[in-house]
Design an enzyme around this catalytic site. Structure first.
Site, PDB file in Angstrom:
ATOM      1  N   GLU A 182      19.124  11.448  29.894  1.00 41.72           N
ATOM      2  CA  GLU A 182      18.907  10.884  28.550  1.00 41.72           C
ATOM      3  C   GLU A 182      19.835   9.685  28.353  1.00 41.72           C
ATOM      4  O   GLU A 182      20.946   9.694  28.870  1.00 41.72           O
ATOM      5  CB  GLU A 182      19.287  11.921  27.470  1.00 41.72           C
ATOM      6  CG  GLU A 182      18.658  13.273  27.659  1.00 41.72           C
ATOM      7  CD  GLU A 182      19.202  14.328  26.677  1.00 41.72           C
ATOM      8  OE1 GLU A 182      20.250  14.107  26.061  1.00 41.72           O
ATOM      9  OE2 GLU A 182      18.543  15.372  26.554  1.00 41.72           O
ATOM     10  N   SER A 236      30.873  18.754  22.590  1.00 40.12           N
ATOM     11  CA  SER A 236      30.812  17.352  22.997  1.00 40.12           C
ATOM     12  C   SER A 236      30.543  17.334  24.501  1.00 40.12           C
ATOM     13  O   SER A 236      30.176  18.355  25.066  1.00 40.12           O
ATOM     14  CB  SER A 236      32.094  16.628  22.615  1.00 40.12           C
ATOM     15  OG  SER A 236      33.180  17.312  23.162  1.00 40.12           O
ATOM     16  N   CYS A 252      63.567   9.853  11.461  1.00 37.19           N
ATOM     17  CA  CYS A 252      63.094   8.498  11.792  1.00 37.19           C
ATOM     18  C   CYS A 252      61.867   8.223  10.927  1.00 37.19           C
ATOM     19  O   CYS A 252      60.879   8.965  10.996  1.00 37.19           O
ATOM     20  CB  CYS A 252      62.727   8.424  13.271  1.00 37.19           C
ATOM     21  SG  CYS A 252      61.875   6.894  13.711  1.00 37.19           S
ATOM     22  N   CYS A 275      62.630   8.403  20.821  1.00 37.72           N
ATOM     23  CA  CYS A 275      63.626   8.211  19.778  1.00 37.72           C
ATOM     24  C   CYS A 275      64.180   9.591  19.454  1.00 37.72           C
ATOM     25  O   CYS A 275      63.422  10.544  19.282  1.00 37.72           O
ATOM     26  CB  CYS A 275      62.960   7.605  18.539  1.00 37.72           C
ATOM     27  SG  CYS A 275      63.919   7.850  17.046  1.00 37.72           S
ATOM     28  N   LYS A 312      22.668   7.768  26.416  1.00 33.68           N
ATOM     29  CA  LYS A 312      23.724   8.288  25.539  1.00 33.68           C
ATOM     30  C   LYS A 312      23.864   7.353  24.345  1.00 33.68           C
ATOM     31  O   LYS A 312      24.305   6.213  24.475  1.00 33.68           O
ATOM     32  CB  LYS A 312      25.047   8.411  26.289  1.00 33.68           C
ATOM     33  CG  LYS A 312      26.114   9.011  25.408  1.00 33.68           C
ATOM     34  CD  LYS A 312      27.313   9.442  26.181  1.00 33.68           C
ATOM     35  CE  LYS A 312      28.305  10.138  25.259  1.00 33.68           C
ATOM     36  NZ  LYS A 312      28.685   9.335  24.108  1.00 33.68           N
ATOM     37  N   CYS A 354      64.817   3.306  13.331  1.00 34.84           N
ATOM     38  CA  CYS A 354      65.853   4.093  12.651  1.00 34.84           C
ATOM     39  C   CYS A 354      67.220   3.984  13.311  1.00 34.84           C
ATOM     40  O   CYS A 354      68.160   4.656  12.880  1.00 34.84           O
ATOM     41  CB  CYS A 354      65.440   5.562  12.577  1.00 34.84           C
ATOM     42  SG  CYS A 354      65.536   6.395  14.164  1.00 34.84           S
ATOM     43  N   GLU A 368       0.838  -1.195   0.000  1.00 34.31           N
ATOM     44  CA  GLU A 368       0.000   0.000   0.000  1.00 34.31           C
ATOM     45  C   GLU A 368       0.887   1.264   0.000  1.00 34.31           C
ATOM     46  O   GLU A 368       0.622   2.228  -0.710  1.00 34.31           O
ATOM     47  CB  GLU A 368      -0.925  -0.021   1.236  1.00 34.31           C
ATOM     48  CG  GLU A 368      -1.772   1.222   1.450  1.00 34.31           C
ATOM     49  CD  GLU A 368      -2.795   1.489   0.329  1.00 34.31           C
ATOM     50  OE1 GLU A 368      -2.900   0.660  -0.599  1.00 34.31           O
ATOM     51  OE2 GLU A 368      -3.451   2.547   0.375  1.00 34.31           O
ATOM     52  N   CYS A 418      66.379   2.955  18.584  1.00 40.00           N
ATOM     53  CA  CYS A 418      65.042   2.945  17.991  1.00 40.00           C
ATOM     54  C   CYS A 418      64.916   1.765  17.024  1.00 40.00           C
ATOM     55  O   CYS A 418      65.766   1.598  16.142  1.00 40.00           O
ATOM     56  CB  CYS A 418      64.808   4.259  17.245  1.00 40.00           C
ATOM     57  SG  CYS A 418      63.307   4.235  16.261  1.00 40.00           S
ATOM     58  N   LYS A 436      29.400   7.370  31.755  1.00 40.89           N
ATOM     59  CA  LYS A 436      29.633   6.245  30.847  1.00 40.89           C
ATOM     60  C   LYS A 436      29.462   4.915  31.583  1.00 40.89           C
ATOM     61  O   LYS A 436      29.743   4.810  32.763  1.00 40.89           O
ATOM     62  CB  LYS A 436      31.064   6.326  30.282  1.00 40.89           C
ATOM     63  CG  LYS A 436      31.383   7.612  29.538  1.00 40.89           C
ATOM     64  CD  LYS A 436      30.617   7.770  28.246  1.00 40.89           C
ATOM     65  CE  LYS A 436      31.238   7.040  27.086  1.00 40.89           C
ATOM     66  NZ  LYS A 436      32.399   7.658  26.499  1.00 40.89           N
TER      67      LYS A 436
HETATM   68  C1  9MJ Z   1      23.997  11.418  22.886  1.00 38.65           C
HETATM   69  N1  9MJ Z   1      25.087  11.077  22.218  1.00 38.65           N
HETATM   70  O1  9MJ Z   1      23.096  10.639  23.042  1.00 38.65           O
HETATM   71  C2  9MJ Z   1      24.360  14.794  23.786  1.00 38.65           C
HETATM   72  N2  9MJ Z   1      23.907  12.742  23.404  1.00 38.65           N
HETATM   73  O2  9MJ Z   1      24.533  17.140  24.382  1.00 38.65           O
HETATM   74  C3  9MJ Z   1      22.920  13.258  24.181  1.00 38.65           C
HETATM   75  N3  9MJ Z   1      24.806  13.707  23.170  1.00 38.65           N
HETATM   76  C4  9MJ Z   1      25.018  16.075  23.776  1.00 38.65           C
HETATM   77  N4  9MJ Z   1      23.200  14.540  24.419  1.00 38.65           N
HETATM   78  C5  9MJ Z   1      25.391  18.176  24.197  1.00 38.65           C
HETATM   79  N5  9MJ Z   1      21.847  12.570  24.622  1.00 38.65           N
HETATM   80  C6  9MJ Z   1      26.418  17.737  23.437  1.00 38.65           C
HETATM   81  C7  9MJ Z   1      26.182  16.391  23.153  1.00 38.65           C
END
Ligand code: 9MJ
Length: 686
Positions: free
Chosen positions: A126, A87, A450, A444, A128, A429, A40, A426, A326
């Site tokens: 959130e 980041s 080198c 070195c 990651k 070299c 569809e 080294c 992490k």
């Molecule tokens: C990830 N990778 O899920 C940010 N991210 O916020 C989430 N990365 C981020 N937030 C500010 N949930 C810079 C990166």
């Protein structure tokens, strides 16, 4: 008899069909809820195609039929982000999250409550995602461009590829979006989609991807959007960049707004209270992780209230108001086969463990760094024994130590690593290996004579985050250096098609592609160029900070140590390393040659090329201001001023914000010039 399709009805039909197909795309890709059969969907799609073919004047780039319209390109164009793509700082343990929260309470100035604790900060938590960051730009609600993060300042234009991802709206829903809106998020591949892709790759004799992250990155960076269109990519949005108008006051509410405009938001985000709330959320995600449809490598906590985000600002290239907690690194057991040494780009000699191949966190590991001689002894490593290997995300694999059972192996087959001796010469070299005073590392002494150092310096220069010369990878650099075609990075720009085409395994077309990629790399940014030079301690972010500060190579070449130390991100060690590099005549010559050979970058905006109106003046900043202090410092430094932490007779001005500390008193004591924020702004604006 039906009337022939008249233009207004065709226009209406096209609009209705487009909206219907986009709604079906969202239902299928975002909500996992196919509302109609594939047959569809295809029927509706063909109906739209037929109508558009009959009325080409009604065809727009926003039509669902145009998601895969573009033809392959030669390379990706560079795009400067209107606002940098940041980041995240990382936390690997609970107490680092506690420190983060405490730091924020102090910065925001939260009062202690009766129990002696502080009012809890509300965070948006959130998952990651482990994919690649992207910025989508909407103007008048229409997707006009999309760029990868790149080095945070400059990314690659991947609009044609992004348009093929069906969860991404080509047109925002509703009508209350800002006229200009940059949305940031993560493009990724779900586990099942990744597995399916690898099955297809194998069936077609194509290379397999090591993990979903690599598959997502490889799929998005395809020159032919048709290839991307066949890759099952998806996206969650978690932030924004430049925008017009006002967004909501809380991070969570802004994400809800983005969701209402049809942008996909992760359903697992949650507002939590204080460190305890963060901890509970982390535990929940640890438990849910194995059952999630996609891979995550941690969770992210962000201060929910945006006025507080603005107050605390950012450091180098990460917001101060967010942290990634992490997950622990993955580990595996394998056998230590041998210990060799390796020569790094700056000559550092590092012992490397050669391992029996083992899968860790989705990739096969055969080597791991051992950092230095002491580490080998501390870990009592024994060749032939079983070791624990650890890998976290993109981090280089490490040998954690011997496995507890390894000593029960037949000791007769093991060689104690007490026998390991750092070589005197080294291995590449034969130059003498030296250990500089006060340094743990051996080096070195061969410098760029080198071959190992030369090769890596060239390889680093050409790498994606540096000059980004597509195709000039490790193997080819080895080949070119060995063939005597590359003695320095400048030689890259002297390569000719004929020389390349004569090499082993280099087809005519590959040689032409490489020459084109080299030409293409001439258009770069000053930040990338500085980073590419391979100066010790100067990473990507530092390269950008230096570029933003000076705006030109001439400014950098002329800067003295004190000036260099004033740059955000540059301390005494980096400043010295920069000065030593720039004072070395050979390096100076290579820089000059590169510029003569045509390397150039867009002139940095006049804001950053400001006249040095505050040259030689020393400032101390104390108290709270309406904007983050690092921003104020950057403005002052840009104008030639120095900003120091303590008040002395040498201080020219003490800028005092709200609730200043003892520095204001000391300034008064010494009879120094004390100014408020408005006066400081006047000085900055000249
Ligand atoms: C990830 N990778 O899920 C940010 N991210 O916020 C989430 N990365 C981020 N937030 C500010 N949930 C810079 C990166």
């Amino acid at each position: 008899m039906t009337e022939p399709t008249s233009k207004p009805t065709a226009a209406t039909q096209i609009t209705l069909l487009s909206e219907q197909l986009e709604a079906l795309n969202r239902a299928y890709h975002l909500d996992d809820d196919p509302l109609v059969t594939d047959a569809e969907y295809d029927r509706l799609f063909r109906e739209l195609e037929t109508l558009e073919a009959a009325h080409p004047e009604l065809l727009t780039a926003l039509s669902p039929t145009q998601r895969v319209g573009a033809t392959p390109r030669d390379g990706f164009q560079k795009v400067r982000h209107a606002l940098p793509m940041l980041s995240l700082s990382n936390a690997f343990a609970d107490d680092e999250v506690v420190d983060f929260d405490r730091r924020l309470s102090d910065l925001i100035g939260l009062e202690a409550n009766e129990q002696g604790g502080c009012e809890a900060i509300e965070y948006l938590a959130e998952p990651k995602l482990d994919g690649l960051a992207i910025s989508l730009r909407y103007e008048q609600g229409e997707l006009v461009s999309a760029a990868t993060r790149g080095d945070g300042t400059t990314g690659e234009n991947v609009t044609a590829n992004i348009r093929t991802i069906r969860v991404i709206p080509l047109k925002l829903l509703g009508d209350d979006w800002p006229e200009l809106l940059e949305v940031r998020g993560e493009v990724f591949m779900a586990r099942a989609a990744f597995a399916g892709l690898n099955v297809r790759q194998q069936a077609q004799g194509e290379k397999l991807f090591a993990n979903p992250r690599n598959a997502a990155a490889g799929s998005l960076r395809q020159l032919d959007p048709q290839v991307t269109a066949n890759r099952p990519l998806t996206l969650f949005c978690y932030g924004w960049g430049e925008h017009s108008g006002q967004l909501a006051d809380h991070h969570r509410q802004v994400l809800e707004q983005l969701g209402s405009w049809g942008l996909p938001i992760c359903p697992l985000i949650k507002v939590v209270s204080g460190v305890a709330g963060c901890h509970d959320y982390y535990q929940q995600m640890v438990e849910q992780r194995p059952d999630l449809a996609y891979e995550i490598d941690g969770v992210v906590f962000k201060v929910n209230r945006r006025s507080w985000q603005a107050e605390v600002g950012q450091v180098a290239r990460a917001p101060r108001w967010a942290i990634a907690r992490k997950f622990p690194a993955e580990e595996a057991l394998t056998r230590l086969l041998a210990i060799d040494v390796q020569v790094g780009r700056t000559g550092a000699i590092t012992p490397v463990a050669r391992l029996e191949p083992v899968q860790v966190g989705g990739v096969v590991v055969t080597n791991a760094t051992l950092h230095n001689e002491d580490e080998i002894r501390r870990k009592k490593l024994r060749i032939g024994g079983r070791v624990i290997v650890r890998r976290a995300g993109d981090v280089i694999p490490q040998v954690v130590g011997m496995a507890p059972d390894s000593f029960t192996d037949d000791p007769g087959t093991l060689n104690s690593v007490d026998d390991f001796q750092m070589p005197k010469l080294c291995p590449e070299c034969d130059a003498v290996i030296v250990r500089e005073q006060g340094e743990a590392a051996y080096r070195c002494s061969g410098g760029l004579s080198c071959p190992a150092q030369r090769k890596q310096a060239i390889w680093h220069f050409a790498s994606r985050t540096a000059m980004d010369i597509d195709g000039l990878g490790e193997k080819l650099v080895d080949q070119l250096v060995d063939a005597g075609l590359l003695a320095s990075v400048a030689d890259i720009y002297r390569l000719e098609h004929g020389q390349l085409a004569g090499l082993d395994r280099m087809a005519d077309k590959s040689a032409a592609n490489l020459i084109a990629a080299i030409d293409n790399s001439c258009q770069t940014t000053l930040g990338r160029f500085i980073f590419a030079l391979g100066i010790r301690h100067v990473g990507e972010a530092t390269g950008v900070a230096i570029a933003d500060n000076f705006g030109s190579m001439a400014g950098l070449l002329a800067a003295d140590l004190a000036t260099l130390e004033q740059i955000a991100d540059v301390g005494p060690v980096v400043a010295l390393s920069l000065r030593e590099f720039l004072d070395e005549p050979h390096n100076r010559q290579v820089v000059d040659e590169l510029l003569q050979l045509g390397i150039q970058w867009p002139v940095i905006e006049p804001k950053q090329q400001a006249e040095q109106t505050l040259a030689g003046k020393t400032f101390v900043i104390t108290g709270t201001f309406s904007r983050p202090r690092p921003e104020i410092k950057a403005d002052l430094v840009r104008l030639g001023a120095r900003v120091t932490g303590s008040v002395s007779k040498k201080t020219d001005w003490v800028a005092v914000g709200d609730s200043p500390g003892s520095k204001a008193d000391k300034a008064a004591e010494l009879g120094l010039a004390v100014i408020n924020e408005a006066q400081l702004d006047q000085l900055i604006e000249g």
